[in-house]
Scaffold this motif. Structure first.
Motif: not given
Length: 90
Positions: A27-28, A34-35, A41-49
């Motif tokens: 989710r971006s 949560d900006f 703005p297109g960066a992930p909010a939580i990436h969970r790699v």
């Protein structure tokens, strides 16, 4: 098949699977609301790699096991692959 070949094939399968799994559940910042100022703005909010690495390892192990099983038991003979990869005869 040598151990080096097995490792090389598994690494290739792992990376292809990783790039396929990477966008799942993202989710971006714009979508989540949560900006953070100064970020895209297109960066992930939580990436969970690390979760995706775990999923990738399990999925790629299953794919590799199926491929190895097909190779060991000769389920796709080389002659068959040569025959289906030739251009059609007109």
């Amino acid at each position: 098949m040598t151990v080096t070949t097995i490792i090389a094939i598994y690494v290739l399968v792992w990376w292809v699977t990783f790039f396929a799994v990477l966008p799942f559940g993202v989710r971006s910042q714009h979508e989540s609301g949560d900006f953070i100022e100064g970020t895209d703005p297109g960066a992930p909010a939580i990436h969970r790699v690390w979760i995706k690495v775990l999923y990738t390892t399990v999925i790629s192990a299953a794919i590799f096991a199926a491929m190895y099983f097909a190779y060991v038991y000769d389920l796709l003979p080389l002659e068959f692959l040569k025959r289906i990869s030739q251009p059609p005869v007109s």
